[in-house]
Each structure stands twice: as structure tokens, then as C-alpha cells.
Scaffold this motif. Structure first.
Motif, mmCIF file in Angstrom:
data_model
loop_
_atom_site.group_PDB
_atom_site.id
_atom_site.type_symbol
_atom_site.label_atom_id
_atom_site.label_comp_id
_atom_site.label_asym_id
_atom_site.label_seq_id
_atom_site.Cartn_x
_atom_site.Cartn_y
_atom_site.Cartn_z
ATOM 1 N N GLY A 381 0.814 -1.205 0.000
ATOM 2 C CA GLY A 381 0.000 0.000 0.000
ATOM 3 C C GLY A 381 0.849 1.256 0.000
ATOM 4 N N ALA A 382 1.927 1.267 0.807
ATOM 5 C CA ALA A 382 2.824 2.423 0.844
ATOM 6 C C ALA A 382 3.558 2.606 -0.477
ATOM 7 N N LEU A 383 3.881 1.509 -1.151
ATOM 8 C CA LEU A 383 4.561 1.602 -2.441
ATOM 9 C C LEU A 383 3.631 2.103 -3.545
ATOM 10 N N ARG A 384 2.366 1.730 -3.470
ATOM 11 C CA ARG A 384 1.420 2.063 -4.537
ATOM 12 C C ARG A 384 0.736 3.420 -4.326
ATOM 13 N N ALA A 385 0.816 3.961 -3.118
ATOM 14 C CA ALA A 385 0.140 5.236 -2.851
ATOM 15 C C ALA A 385 0.818 6.357 -3.645
ATOM 16 N N PRO A 386 0.041 7.271 -4.217
ATOM 17 C CA PRO A 386 0.641 8.412 -4.927
ATOM 18 C C PRO A 386 1.550 9.199 -3.996
ATOM 19 N N SER A 387 2.771 9.460 -4.426
ATOM 20 C CA SER A 387 3.737 10.114 -3.540
ATOM 21 C C SER A 387 4.874 10.717 -4.352
ATOM 22 N N GLU A 388 5.420 11.822 -3.852
ATOM 23 C CA GLU A 388 6.625 12.401 -4.434
ATOM 24 C C GLU A 388 7.879 11.864 -3.773
ATOM 25 N N GLN A 389 7.706 11.047 -2.737
ATOM 26 C CA GLN A 389 8.852 10.528 -1.990
ATOM 27 C C GLN A 389 9.088 9.038 -2.201
ATOM 28 N N TRP A 392 7.334 3.075 -7.189
ATOM 29 C CA TRP A 392 7.539 1.635 -7.391
ATOM 30 C C TRP A 392 7.406 1.312 -8.858
ATOM 31 N N ILE A 393 8.434 0.684 -9.409
ATOM 32 C CA ILE A 393 8.387 0.129 -10.759
ATOM 33 C C ILE A 393 8.131 -1.364 -10.595
ATOM 34 N N GLU A 394 6.889 -1.757 -10.802
ATOM 35 C CA GLU A 394 6.476 -3.127 -10.505
ATOM 36 C C GLU A 394 6.760 -4.023 -11.701
ATOM 37 N N THR A 395 7.964 -4.579 -11.729
ATOM 38 C CA THR A 395 8.353 -5.439 -12.840
ATOM 39 C C THR A 395 9.547 -6.288 -12.449
ATOM 40 N N SER A 396 9.655 -7.426 -13.111
ATOM 41 C CA SER A 396 10.865 -8.238 -13.029
ATOM 42 C C SER A 396 11.391 -8.530 -14.432
ATOM 43 N N ASP A 397 10.753 -7.924 -15.444
ATOM 44 C CA ASP A 397 11.191 -8.101 -16.832
ATOM 45 C C ASP A 397 12.515 -7.367 -17.041
ATOM 46 N N GLU A 398 13.475 -8.060 -17.618
ATOM 47 C CA GLU A 398 14.826 -7.513 -17.741
ATOM 48 C C GLU A 398 14.855 -6.225 -18.552
ATOM 49 N N HIS A 569 15.323 11.811 0.606
ATOM 50 C CA HIS A 569 14.167 12.520 0.049
ATOM 51 C C HIS A 569 13.284 11.666 -0.862
ATOM 52 N N HIS A 570 13.866 10.670 -1.530
ATOM 53 C CA HIS A 570 13.052 9.851 -2.434
ATOM 54 C C HIS A 570 13.638 8.461 -2.533
ATOM 55 N N VAL A 571 12.759 7.447 -2.477
ATOM 56 C CA VAL A 571 13.179 6.072 -2.685
ATOM 57 C C VAL A 571 12.302 5.463 -3.771
ATOM 58 N N ARG A 572 12.945 4.784 -4.707
ATOM 59 C CA ARG A 572 12.233 4.091 -5.770
ATOM 60 C C ARG A 572 12.592 2.611 -5.690
ATOM 61 N N VAL A 573 11.573 1.767 -5.673
ATOM 62 C CA VAL A 573 11.768 0.322 -5.611
ATOM 63 C C VAL A 573 11.477 -0.263 -6.983
ATOM 64 N N VAL A 574 12.366 -1.115 -7.465
ATOM 65 C CA VAL A 574 12.185 -1.787 -8.747
ATOM 66 C C VAL A 574 12.158 -3.286 -8.484
ATOM 67 N N GLY A 575 11.020 -3.910 -8.747
ATOM 68 C CA GLY A 575 10.889 -5.344 -8.507
ATOM 69 C C GLY A 575 9.440 -5.759 -8.524
#
Length: 603
Positions: A381-389, A392-398, A569-575
Motif C-alpha cells: 500500500g505504501a509503495l502504490r500510494a501516490p507520492s513524491e517521496q 515503485w516500478i512493478e516489474t521483473s522483466d529484464e 528525500h526519495h526512494v524508488r523500488v524496482v521489482g
């Protein structure tokens, strides 16, 4: 008696590039038989584990294969970060195997001549190699001895007057309580997540302690230390900055505290080139300091904690600072989390916990809080919520991963290169701290090596940029071991910078930039990407976390939490969602007996 057998290679890399098979697999002990061969073939044990066990059996006149299996598993446990083998849970490592009957197994170990000789130790339902048993009991005994000492004398009236002068700015009731408790102790464990004001608390604590010493016509010798050079530098800079803020309401405070140097623990204890695990300072040559503050204590392994405790004078104040939810040390042990858990509910507990978050990045805080509770749905939920901080890039495709990582990684590398090309090392290092690409592992499609190469390739596609040879302008550097002759330390960062017709390497130190001819630096790596383990003790404005595949054994809650909390200030998760859920569901389990010992103090 089982004969020692051939071991083609003595040890294994942590992450092989490929999975060898058959007779070319160095992990297979070709002469093993019985239980040892079964567990070796199943991948539970390596040939080096078996070699140690069978050699100990031969020297100690032990031929019971159940005992030798337990010894081999204890060797494996230390190799994977535990201090000992927990026989009650070991079957969980390979539930499909036919494990020995627990009661009979324990009886065989208790009757073993190896236990009688002290080569291995059986205590608390745990099997130890002798060295680690001695280390753990030493750490426990030294901590208990420190807690048993009479508390230091405190001028209460002077303390109250000084407290009124340090309370300007962000200084909460729990920070005040932590400081007051610490002034009255010789040992303190100060815990808290990012943004909870640990450094603010430490700076004000040092001012109060220095004021107490001044009231006795004395002056404190203070050491600020951390496991890595980068963490030590950050601690020194942050404490000095906070003392500057204190000076607004108490101008004398920085002068009372005096000069502060950030030291690695190795440097603090006195590294010896002739001995990797012993230092110049020990019980026979104690440290001179009156106060020792150790930041990032979650990174301190059992061996280093033992060496630190034995080097402290009994009257020296020790303040261990850290977040017990972060990744544990690379070496054996989970000392900080053991201390927090072991002292829980004890009336003499030296633990002071800070919980209030003062940072404005509320969305990063919410994600970190969700990770602390281990709630996968809340994390998603925290990853999907609209945020400037948080994003989430929801993918495992190379291909999608590469497309996601390229723009910001390339822009960050280009900014470092531009500053380095402009002969501005300070700005190049500032740019380096603006962005981090963090990976769980070193090798493979999700590893640091691949993404360092990718970023270099993207950078080299620009006709204005030359990425040739190992010392190209703009190459970001990570120091990977201590070099006392050069005064550079594990975890410090640097950049290769143009200086006229030459190229020079600049490494960020605690007070100055250190300049070197590139060829003088041996233990450095390229740092367009870095492992999450190596990122401990550092932060960046923007962080991208590349999660490995869901089946990776490195994917744990502690790893994910540590990565997220590196961001200012900002974290982006890729996975993928599966990787996120797997991380949240997996705790880094290390078998130790320290918390059990601390929870049951001697009468």
C-alpha cells in the motif's frame, strides 16, 4: 574412523557466477560417506565444512557420524553469519532430508569426546565452535561487569541547568529522558530508526557530559567511532553540526566538548598488520578515552564487539548507537539486536529507544514503518500510494528494469563526470551523494557488477565522454578495505577527477578531501551501483532499490528495510510484487546465545 578426504578447494565464493556440476563441483567432497556425504550432495554442506568436521573428529577421536554432522553444520552456521548451531531449528534448512532423531542426536553430542575436550561447546541447546563460545561469553561477561559497576557521580543541579541550555530546537521528551539516563550510566544502547534524532541526542549528551567534567575541573577525551570510514565521517560531521546548533543557546558547548575525530573501529583499537583479529588496545593496554560512541552498531560483529569491550577502561562510558532492524554484520553475530532483545524487561536495562520521527519525508517513514511491522499488504500500500517521496516500478522483466534504471542512473553518472571534468572534486563528491543505485547482490542480472558495467556503457555512448581504462574521469570509487598508510578506510567514497593533464583520485575524509595518484589505491571498486550491505552507514538524496528475484536467499526484510532507509528525500523500488512479499516474509535468522544469556543475569 572416517578418514579425511580430498577437498579440491577450501572455500566458496558467496555468489558463484554459475552452478558447477559433477566431478568439477568443488563443493562436493569426493571421499565423503554416510550422513556427511548425504548432506553434502544435498547442498546443505560444502566440502570445506566436511573437511573441518572430519579433521576435528580425527584429532579428537570422534567417529560418530551424527556428531561429525553437527560439527560440520556448526561450521556452516558460522560461515553464514550465526555464532552457533541451533539443533532445534536446523532441520528447517532442508526439511526433505532424513535428519537424526533429536533426542539421540543430543545424547551423542553430550557424550562426545570433542565436547569433553572443549573443541566444541554444548550449552543452552546450542552447539558452538570453541572460539565463538569464548567470544560470546566474553561479551556477555564484560557487559554484565559494566552494568554491575557503581554509577558515575552526577552533579544534579549542574545537569538541570545544562539541560535547559540544550533543549532549544528539536529535542523531544524521549530524547531528554535518553540523555538523562545516559548521563547516569556507564553503558548505554541508544536505538531508533532514521529521523528519530539519534545524532541530535548524542551531540547534546556529549555537551552535558563535558559540562559535568568541567564542573570537576576536568576535560573529557571523546572518541566517535563506526565500523566503516564513511559511517565514521558521517557521525563526526553530524555531531559537529548539531553542536553548532546547540551553540546558539549555549555558546560554550562546542568548546567544552573539544575536537572530535571520526574513527573506524579498527583505527580506534589500533590495527596490527601482523594480526587480523587482535589490536594494540586490549585488557593490557586500555583505550585512553573517557567516552566512546559507536554509531551503526548493527554492523558490529561479535569478534569486534569483544575486542572493543576488552579495550575499554571500566570507568569509560560506552554509547552504542544504531537501528536493530537493519542488516546485521557481515561477520558472525547479531550483537545489537541481541542486546536489545536480551535486555528487554530487565530493570537494569541500558537500552534507550527513540521512536518519534522528525523528518518531513512522511511517505518514506510510512514505508519504513510498514517494513518494521512486517505487514506485506501495508508495504505494498505504501509503495502504490501516490507520492513524491516513494515510487515503485512493478516489474521483473529484464528490459523493463533496464528502461527504468537508465534515465536516473545515467543522469547521476553524467553529473559526477561533468564536475570531475571541470576539475571540481568537492562538487563531484556532492553529486555522488545525490543518488544511489542499490542491489542485493554482487553478481547476476540483479547484481552490482552488471549494473556498474551498464552505466559505464550508457555513459560511454555519449561522444563527449571517454570511459576508457580503469581510471577514467568521473569514475565513482568505493574503498573496500582499510589502508592505514594512505589514511583511507572501508566504506569511504571517492571520484577520479581531471587535474590539468593528470587524473587524480579524491576520497572524501572526515575533514578534508584526500588526493591520490590513482595507482596508489588498490582496494577500490567502481560505484555506479553498490550492494545494500555496503550502503550501511551512508545516505543519499535519492535511492533506487533493485530487488532480486523472489527466490533469492539474500532477499530479507532487514535487507529491504536497510535499503529504503538510505534515502533522504526519495526512494524508488524496482521489482515484482512477489519479490516484495518474499522480502517482507523472510527474516534474517542468526543463531546466537547472547540474548538468552543477557535475559537471565546471574544472581
Amino acid at each position: 574412523m572416517t578418514e579425511p578426504f580430498e577437498t579440491p578447494r577450501p572455500s566458496a565464493p558467496q555468489e558463484p557466477l554459475f552452478e558447477p556440476t559433477g566431478e568439477h563441483d568443488w563443493r562436493i567432497a569426493t571421499g565423503a560417506t554416510g550422513l556427511l556425504a548425504t548432506y553434502n550432495a544435498a547442498g546443505v554442506l560444502t566440502s570445506s565444512d566436511l573437511h573441518v568436521a572430519t579433521r576435528m573428529g580425527a584429532l579428537g577421536d570422534e567417529d560418530d557420524e551424527r556428531v561429525l554432522l553437527a560439527v560440520a553444520l556448526a561450521v556452516r552456521a558460522v560461515r553464514r553469519g550465526s555464532v552457533c548451531l541451533d539443533l532445534a531449528t536446523v532441520a528447517e534448512t532442508a526439511p526433505d532430508l532424513d535428519w537424526p532423531d533429536p533426542a539421540a542426536w543430543v545424547a551423542a553430542i553430550e557424550a562426545s569426546p570433542l565436547v569433553a575436550a572443549g573443541a566444541v561447546r554444548w550449552e543452552l541447546g546450542l552447539l558452538y565452535l570453541d572460539r565463538y563460545h569464548r567470544l560470546e561469553t566474553q561479551v556477555h561477561d564484560d557487559l554484565e561487569a559494566r552494568l554491575a559497576l557503581a554509577p558515575p557521580a552526577v552533579d544534579e543541579a549542574r545537569l538541570e541547568a545544562a539541560l535547559a541550555r540544550v533543549e532549544a530546537g528539536h529535542f523531544s521528551a524521549e530524547q531528554r529522558a535518553a540523555v538523562v539516563a545516559t548521563v547516569h550510566r556507564r553503558t548505554t544502547i541508544l536505538t531508533g530508526g532514521p529521523g528519530t534524532g539519534k545524532t541530535t541526542t548524542v551531540a547534546r549528551l556529549l555537551a552535558l557530559l563535558a559540562d559535568q567534567a568541567a564542573g570537576e575541573d576536568g576535560r573529557l577525551a571523546i572518541a566517535l567511532a563506526a565500523p566503516t570510514g564513511k559511517a565514521a565521517t558521517r557521525l563526526q560531521e553530524a555531531v559537529v553540526s548539531e553542536l553548532g546548533a546547540v551553540a546558539e543557546s549555549w555558546p560554550e558547548a562546542p568548546g567544552l566538548v573539544g575536537r572530535l575525530d571520526g574513527l573506524t573501529l579498527h583505527r580506534l583499537l589500533g590495527w596490527r598488520p601482523d594480526n587480523a583479529t587482535r589490536f594494540r588496545h586490549d585488557r593490557g593496554n586500555r583505550l585512553k578515552y573517557d567516552v566512546v560512541v559507536v554509531d551503526e552498531s548493527s554492523m558490529v560483529e561479535l569478534t569486534m564487539m569483544g575486542r572493543l569491550l576488552e579495550a575499554l577502561r571500566p570507568e569509560c562510558r560506552l554509547v552504542l548507537v544504531g537501528d536493530p532492524r537493519q542488516l546485521t554484520s557481515v561477520g558472525a553475530g547479531a550483537v545489537l539486536s541481541d542486546l536489545v532483545a536480551g535486555y528487554d524487561a530487565r530493570p537494569d536495562s541500558p537500552v534507550s529507544a527513540l521512536t518519534t520521527n522528525f523528518r518531513s519525508e512522511q511517505d518514506i517513514k510510512s514505508l519504513a514503518d510498514a517494513l518494521r511491522t512486517g505487514d506485506a499488504d501495508a508495504v505494498l500500500g505504501a509503495l502504490r500510494a501516490p507520492s513524491e517521496q516513494v515510487s515503485w516500478i512493478e516489474t521483473s522483466d529484464e528490459a523493463e528494469v533496464e528502461a527504468a534504471l537508465r534515465p536516473e542512473s545515467l543522469a547521476a553518472a553524467r553529473a559526477v563526470w561533468e564536475a570531475a571534468s571541470a576539475e571540481d572534486p568537492a562538487r563531484a563528491l556532492e553529486e555522488l551523494d545525490r543518488y544511489r543505485l542499490l542491489c542485493a547482490r554482487r553478481e547476476g542480472p540483479y547484481g552490482v557488477r552488471r549494473w556498474n558495467q551498464r552505466v559505464e556503457r550508457w555513459l560511454g555512448e555519449d561522444p563527449d565522454v571517454e570511459v576508457y581504462g580503469p581510471w577514467y574521469v568521473g569514475r565513482p570509487l568505493l574503498v573496500t578495505s582499510n589502508d592505514y598508510a594512505l589514511d583511507v578506510y572501508n566504506g569511504e567514497t571517492g571520484v577520479v577527477v581531471r587535474q590539468g593533464a593528470r587524473r587524480r583520485a579524491f576520497v572524501a575524509g572526515s575533514e578534508r578531501l584526500k588526493e591520490f595518484a590513482p595507482g596508489r589505491l588498490d582496494a577500490v571498486e567502481t560505484m555506479h551501483a553498490m550492494t545494500i550491505h555496503k550502503s550501511q552507514g551512508s545516505q543519499a538524496d535519492r535511492v533506487t532499490v533493485l530487488l532480486p528475484e523472489e527466490g533469492s536467499r539474500l532477499l530479507t526484510l532487514e535487507l529491504f528495510y536497510t535499503a529504503v532507509t538510505r534515502a533522504r528525500h526519495h526512494v524508488r523500488v524496482v521489482g515484482s510484487e512477489a519479490a516484495v512479499r518474499a522480502a517482507v516474509a523472510t527474516r534474517a535468522q542468526r543463531a546466537t546465545g547472547l540474548r538468552l544469556r543477557l535475559a537471565a543475569p546471574a544472581e
